[in-house]
Write an enzyme that holds these catalytic residues in place. Structure first.
Site, mmCIF file in Angstrom:
data_model
loop_
_atom_site.group_PDB
_atom_site.id
_atom_site.type_symbol
_atom_site.label_atom_id
_atom_site.label_comp_id
_atom_site.label_asym_id
_atom_site.label_seq_id
_atom_site.Cartn_x
_atom_site.Cartn_y
_atom_site.Cartn_z
ATOM 1 N N LYS A 115 0.841 -1.233 0.023
ATOM 2 C CA LYS A 115 -0.037 -0.075 -0.002
ATOM 3 C C LYS A 115 0.671 1.134 -0.023
ATOM 4 O O LYS A 115 0.455 2.342 -0.557
ATOM 5 C CB LYS A 115 -1.045 0.087 1.221
ATOM 6 C CG LYS A 115 -1.980 -1.187 1.055
ATOM 7 C CD LYS A 115 -3.524 -0.633 1.498
ATOM 8 C CE LYS A 115 -4.399 -1.671 0.941
ATOM 9 N NZ LYS A 115 -5.777 -1.728 1.722
ATOM 10 N N LYS A 197 -4.217 -10.864 -6.966
ATOM 11 C CA LYS A 197 -5.530 -10.958 -5.981
ATOM 12 C C LYS A 197 -6.541 -10.093 -6.634
ATOM 13 O O LYS A 197 -6.316 -8.960 -7.088
ATOM 14 C CB LYS A 197 -5.480 -11.032 -4.827
ATOM 15 C CG LYS A 197 -5.175 -9.679 -3.952
ATOM 16 C CD LYS A 197 -5.671 -9.892 -2.464
ATOM 17 C CE LYS A 197 -5.769 -8.350 -1.987
ATOM 18 N NZ LYS A 197 -6.759 -8.082 -0.864
ATOM 19 N N LYS A 200 -10.695 -4.879 -4.122
ATOM 20 C CA LYS A 200 -11.470 -3.728 -4.287
ATOM 21 C C LYS A 200 -10.990 -2.266 -4.740
ATOM 22 O O LYS A 200 -11.519 -1.842 -5.680
ATOM 23 C CB LYS A 200 -12.064 -3.246 -3.069
ATOM 24 C CG LYS A 200 -13.281 -4.055 -2.429
ATOM 25 C CD LYS A 200 -13.857 -3.438 -1.434
ATOM 26 C CE LYS A 200 -13.932 -4.241 0.036
ATOM 27 N NZ LYS A 200 -12.823 -3.830 0.693
HETATM 28 P P1 ATP Z 1 -8.938 -3.189 -0.536
HETATM 29 O O1 ATP Z 1 -8.250 -3.432 -1.804
HETATM 30 O O2 ATP Z 1 -9.406 -1.965 -0.293
HETATM 31 O O3 ATP Z 1 -7.806 -3.471 0.587
HETATM 32 P P2 ATP Z 1 -9.779 -5.917 -0.230
HETATM 33 O O4 ATP Z 1 -10.577 -6.143 -1.691
HETATM 34 O O5 ATP Z 1 -8.386 -6.455 -0.386
HETATM 35 O O6 ATP Z 1 -9.617 -4.514 -0.204
HETATM 36 P P3 ATP Z 1 -10.621 -6.016 2.176
HETATM 37 O O7 ATP Z 1 -11.677 -5.210 2.832
HETATM 38 O O8 ATP Z 1 -9.047 -5.685 2.862
HETATM 39 O O9 ATP Z 1 -10.556 -6.436 0.731
HETATM 40 O O10 ATP Z 1 -10.826 -7.599 2.564
HETATM 41 C C1 ATP Z 1 -12.022 -7.999 3.398
HETATM 42 C C2 ATP Z 1 -11.864 -9.686 3.278
HETATM 43 O O11 ATP Z 1 -11.985 -10.301 1.969
HETATM 44 C C3 ATP Z 1 -10.564 -9.991 4.065
HETATM 45 O O12 ATP Z 1 -10.975 -11.280 4.985
HETATM 46 C C4 ATP Z 1 -9.576 -10.567 2.996
HETATM 47 O O13 ATP Z 1 -8.888 -11.383 3.417
HETATM 48 C C5 ATP Z 1 -10.825 -11.019 2.218
HETATM 49 N N1 ATP Z 1 -10.264 -10.958 0.555
HETATM 50 C C6 ATP Z 1 -9.929 -9.893 0.012
HETATM 51 N N2 ATP Z 1 -9.483 -10.197 -1.274
HETATM 52 C C7 ATP Z 1 -9.545 -11.446 -1.711
HETATM 53 C C8 ATP Z 1 -9.210 -12.236 -2.648
HETATM 54 N N3 ATP Z 1 -9.045 -11.793 -3.619
HETATM 55 N N4 ATP Z 1 -9.564 -13.432 -2.427
HETATM 56 C C9 ATP Z 1 -9.848 -14.032 -1.223
HETATM 57 N N5 ATP Z 1 -10.281 -13.198 -0.011
HETATM 58 C C10 ATP Z 1 -10.144 -12.065 -0.298
#
Ligand code: ATP
Ligand code: LTN
Length: 333
Positions: A115, A197, A200
């Protein structure tokens, strides 16, 4: 008895609409576990401030995420769902835990490194201490189990280290929590970039991410354009990241294992396979969307849920916070 059940805590940032990765990696398990545990599910809006947010958008997304929690099937009478910023104990415990966490430990966190690279003009102290706030979230509720995706493994290990360190000094204050990963779907990759991965806050290529509120036509379109390879075999293999990711999504969505999914598509082309993955996803997303739309029209109901759950969360967090404050030597009130 309710009080004998083990405790689950987990959270998600309101940084955007949840996607398939969030759902299969974490949210699906939240729903599956709600009957057997006392569950506390948080919208971690304080964590979101580590990256610049538009206040109006953040407020709207936080509420939408709460509605989505309910639409997915979480029962707000049974589980606690609430906003992190409505329970001041998170910030108060995070301060205390900051004093039991080392700079070196935080500097090793891969999410911080990633980040910082993405937000090079805003490497703020909150981004650095993000995992301490996460540890406070979990320890504040004495959680036994934390359902999360694979990317949060390192943060969980740090949380456990902090809790063990604290307990070694002050006695058995915190429960040492365990992470809980799904068997299939702990790491869903992007559809257009299957070596990264699905995330969001990585919305540059819309076809990379399937959001839980995407309409069926758009879901099919995204799956049809998913990157595969020049072969034609639907097989799970490290040299076939695109196909393997689609197989993972299909297995998790249709509730079959990878082997069964492979044999279902034996001899069929990638076109048929991609269409079927899209349809399997639409199948479980549809009821979530229709409940979400209903909730959007029922402001009074959602407001009542927020008020009642804030109270329950504050009561639970307050007990633990007072215990910790006493241990570290804050004067009695
Ligand atoms: P950001 O990109 O804003 O960091 P993010 O998409 O990584 O967001 P988070 O809100 O950080 O999502 O994560 C919420 C939950 O979803 C966490 O438990 C995280 O481990 C899970 N998660 C996020 N991305 C993935 C993915 N690609 N596959 C499986 N689990 C995921
Ligand atoms: N860091 C997590 C979100 C999060 C969380 C938590 C998850 C904040 N606090 C407590 C589980 C338990 C993420 O998904 N990025």
């Amino acid at each position: 008895m309710e009080s004998e059940k083990k405790i689950i805590f987990s959270g998600m940032q309101p940084t955007g609409m949840p996607h398939l990765g969030n759902y299969l990696g974490a949210l699906k398990n939240w729903v599956a576990l709600q009957d057997d545990y006392r569950c506390v599910y948080c919208i971690v809006d304080m964590h979101s401030l580590t990256v610049r947010q538009d206040p109006l958008v953040l407020r709207k997304r936080s509420r939408e995420l709460l509605q989505l929690y309910i639409a997915m099937g979480l029962d707000p009478e049974k589980v606690i769902i609430y906003f992190q910023s409505h329970v001041s104990g998170h910030a108060e415990l995070a301060w205390i835990l900051n004093c039991f966490t080392y700079m070196g430990e935080l500097g090793r966190m891969t999410q911080f490194k990633e980040k910082s690279q993405k937000n090079a003009d805003n490497i703020n102290a909150g981004l650095f201490t993000y995992p301490v706030l996460m540890a406070a979230d979990i320890l504040l509720y004495n959680a036994d189990l934390v359902p999360i995706g694979e990317d949060q493994r390192q943060h969980m290990e740090l949380c456990r280290d902090i809790a063990i360190r604290f307990n070694n000094i002050y006695g058995d204050v915190f429960t040492i929590p365990e992470p809980y990963f799904p068997k299939i779907g702990a790491r869903i990759m992007g559809l257009a970039e299957p070596e990264k991965k699905m995330s969001k806050s990585d919305g540059a290529n819309e076809n990379n991410i399937v959001y839980l509120l995407d309409r069926p036509e758009s879901i099919i379109k995204k799956f049809k354009s998913a990157v595969t390879d020049s072969g034609h075999e639907v097989k799970y293999s490290p040299d076939k990241p695109g196909v393997s990711n689609l197989l993972t999504i299909y297995s998790a969505a249709a509730g079959v294992d990878i082997k069964q999914a492979e044999s279902a598509f034996e001899g069929k082309g990638y076109g048929v396979f991609k269409q079927a993955v899209g349809e399997a996803v639409i199948e479980f997303i549809k009821p979530i969307q229709s409940r979400f739309d209903d909730l959007n029209r029922d402001k009074a109901y959602v407001d009542a849920i927020i008020r009642a759950n804030d109270e329950r969360a504050n009561a639970m967090a307050g007990r633990m916070l007072r215990r910790v404050q006493k241990k570290v030597g804050y004067p009695a009130v």
